[in-house]
Design a protein around this motif. Sequence first.
Motif, PDB file in Angstrom:
ATOM      1  N   UNK A  86       0.843  -1.198   0.000  1.00  0.00           N
ATOM      2  CA  UNK A  86       0.000   0.000   0.000  1.00  0.00           C
ATOM      3  C   UNK A  86       0.883   1.255   0.000  1.00  0.00           C
ATOM      4  N   UNK A  87       2.063   1.150  -0.570  1.00  0.00           N
ATOM      5  CA  UNK A  87       3.090   2.190  -0.444  1.00  0.00           C
ATOM      6  C   UNK A  87       2.601   3.578  -0.861  1.00  0.00           C
ATOM      7  N   UNK A  88       1.810   3.652  -1.933  1.00  0.00           N
ATOM      8  CA  UNK A  88       1.370   4.945  -2.454  1.00  0.00           C
ATOM      9  C   UNK A  88      -0.116   5.190  -2.193  1.00  0.00           C
ATOM     10  N   UNK A  89      -0.670   4.512  -1.202  1.00  0.00           N
ATOM     11  CA  UNK A  89      -2.116   4.602  -0.977  1.00  0.00           C
ATOM     12  C   UNK A  89      -2.567   6.017  -0.656  1.00  0.00           C
ATOM     13  N   UNK A  90      -1.705   6.824  -0.021  1.00  0.00           N
ATOM     14  CA  UNK A  90      -2.089   8.194   0.316  1.00  0.00           C
ATOM     15  C   UNK A  90      -2.167   9.085  -0.915  1.00  0.00           C
ATOM     16  N   UNK A  91      -1.630   8.609  -2.057  1.00  0.00           N
ATOM     17  CA  UNK A  91      -1.686   9.382  -3.295  1.00  0.00           C
ATOM     18  C   UNK A  91      -3.021   9.196  -4.011  1.00  0.00           C
ATOM     19  N   UNK A  92      -3.827   8.240  -3.571  1.00  0.00           N
ATOM     20  CA  UNK A  92      -5.114   7.963  -4.193  1.00  0.00           C
ATOM     21  C   UNK A  92      -6.248   8.361  -3.245  1.00  0.00           C
ATOM     22  N   UNK A  93      -7.356   8.789  -3.825  1.00  0.00           N
ATOM     23  CA  UNK A  93      -8.486   9.275  -3.031  1.00  0.00           C
ATOM     24  C   UNK A  93      -8.964   8.232  -2.029  1.00  0.00           C
ATOM     25  N   UNK A  94      -9.103   6.996  -2.501  1.00  0.00           N
ATOM     26  CA  UNK A  94      -9.569   5.923  -1.618  1.00  0.00           C
ATOM     27  C   UNK A  94      -8.479   4.926  -1.260  1.00  0.00           C
ATOM     28  N   UNK A  95      -7.326   5.009  -1.900  1.00  0.00           N
ATOM     29  CA  UNK A  95      -6.256   4.057  -1.640  1.00  0.00           C
ATOM     30  C   UNK A  95      -6.382   2.800  -2.480  1.00  0.00           C
ATOM     31  N   UNK A  96      -5.542   1.823  -2.172  1.00  0.00           N
ATOM     32  CA  UNK A  96      -5.542   0.555  -2.904  1.00  0.00           C
ATOM     33  C   UNK A  96      -4.850  -0.493  -2.041  1.00  0.00           C
ATOM     34  N   UNK A  97      -4.969  -1.738  -2.441  1.00  0.00           N
ATOM     35  CA  UNK A  97      -4.256  -2.837  -1.794  1.00  0.00           C
ATOM     36  C   UNK A  97      -3.787  -3.787  -2.878  1.00  0.00           C
ATOM     37  N   UNK A  98      -2.471  -3.979  -2.969  1.00  0.00           N
ATOM     38  CA  UNK A  98      -1.885  -4.860  -3.990  1.00  0.00           C
ATOM     39  C   UNK A  98      -1.356  -6.110  -3.304  1.00  0.00           C
ATOM     40  N   UNK A  99      -2.089  -7.201  -3.422  1.00  0.00           N
ATOM     41  CA  UNK A  99      -1.696  -8.458  -2.792  1.00  0.00           C
ATOM     42  C   UNK A  99      -0.748  -9.225  -3.699  1.00  0.00           C
ATOM     43  N   UNK A 100       0.395  -9.633  -3.146  1.00  0.00           N
ATOM     44  CA  UNK A 100       1.354 -10.458  -3.880  1.00  0.00           C
ATOM     45  C   UNK A 100       1.143 -11.906  -3.473  1.00  0.00           C
ATOM     46  N   UNK A 101       0.674 -12.704  -4.420  1.00  0.00           N
ATOM     47  CA  UNK A 101       0.278 -14.086  -4.160  1.00  0.00           C
ATOM     48  C   UNK A 101       1.383 -15.023  -4.624  1.00  0.00           C
ATOM     49  N   UNK A 102       1.845 -15.862  -3.731  1.00  0.00           N
ATOM     50  CA  UNK A 102       2.977 -16.746  -4.012  1.00  0.00           C
ATOM     51  C   UNK A 102       2.596 -17.857  -4.980  1.00  0.00           C
ATOM     52  N   UNK A 103       3.571 -18.368  -5.747  1.00  0.00           N
ATOM     53  CA  UNK A 103       3.332 -19.549  -6.593  1.00  0.00           C
ATOM     54  C   UNK A 103       3.134 -20.795  -5.721  1.00  0.00           C
ATOM     55  N   UNK A 104       1.944 -20.919  -5.197  1.00  0.00           N
ATOM     56  CA  UNK A 104       1.600 -22.002  -4.262  1.00  0.00           C
ATOM     57  C   UNK A 104       0.113 -22.271  -4.407  1.00  0.00           C
TER      58      UNK A 104
END
Length: 277
Positions: A86-104
């Motif tokens: 969520x590194x740049x979430x404060x740059x967006x009006x509502x924010x974001x969440x980027x989930x990194x999903x492992x090869x599993x």
Amino acid sequence: MSVLTVMSQNVQYGAGDGRWTGLVEVVREVGPQLLLLQEVDWLTDPEQAKAAGEALGMELYVAPSRNRPVAVAWDPAHLQVEDIETRYTSELHHGYAAARIAPWGIAAGLPAPLVAVSAHLIPYSAQQAAVEAQILSARVYRHGGIGLIGGDINHPTATDPEIDWTRVKPYNRASRCQRREHPGDPWVSNRIVGQTLRDADLTDVAAHLADQHNDPALRRATGKHGGLRVDQFHATPALTPAIVDYRTVEHDYADHLGVVGVFDLALVDGSRLHDFT
């Protein structure tokens, strides 16, 4: 099993008013392994977030936000989330969440992690939403370039048919249409957001399948009051060959339909990987 079902749902601001129970039933009936949520303001309370995850039978993460937060939920029996960025979430009006999903699990055969972004772009300005789309495009390509953006994009797509803007509220027309030189000129969609996502080589999942199957019904509106397909999935080039299905989910528990994308991860194109970390 390599088939991943992803659902996105704008739960409508204030779902802590009792509608959440019905929404949980809808989600459990769909049975996604990955769930992207928007407008989950009441889940900023850790206890309520814990209860919501338990009700879903999923792990749940609520992103920080200046306004209405988004969330990501996943089934830990099938997916392993390595990190949620969520590194740049404060740059967006509502924010974001980027989930990194492992090869599993479902993603076991992937040559790189899958990045899934829960997004809710600003509704008040197409130009500002396009800037947010540029930020999210950069985030989704990280860790190899197998990724998708899903959520309430809030603005016209690059290719959907024009709607009757006279039936849309004036402030939404002002945010989502091109400027008019004269008051009597027709309203025309401002497609800068959809074009920005397309220029990032992202594929609009519903439009892709609508064209592939000659089924315009897949482009149906998802916002119940605005007439636009605002809830969207956009896939990176590596993930695009894995698109196998898309559908909407009707219910009475929010002002948006749910949208569901299905991806066969065995079909990911490993030749389209990028290293943008």
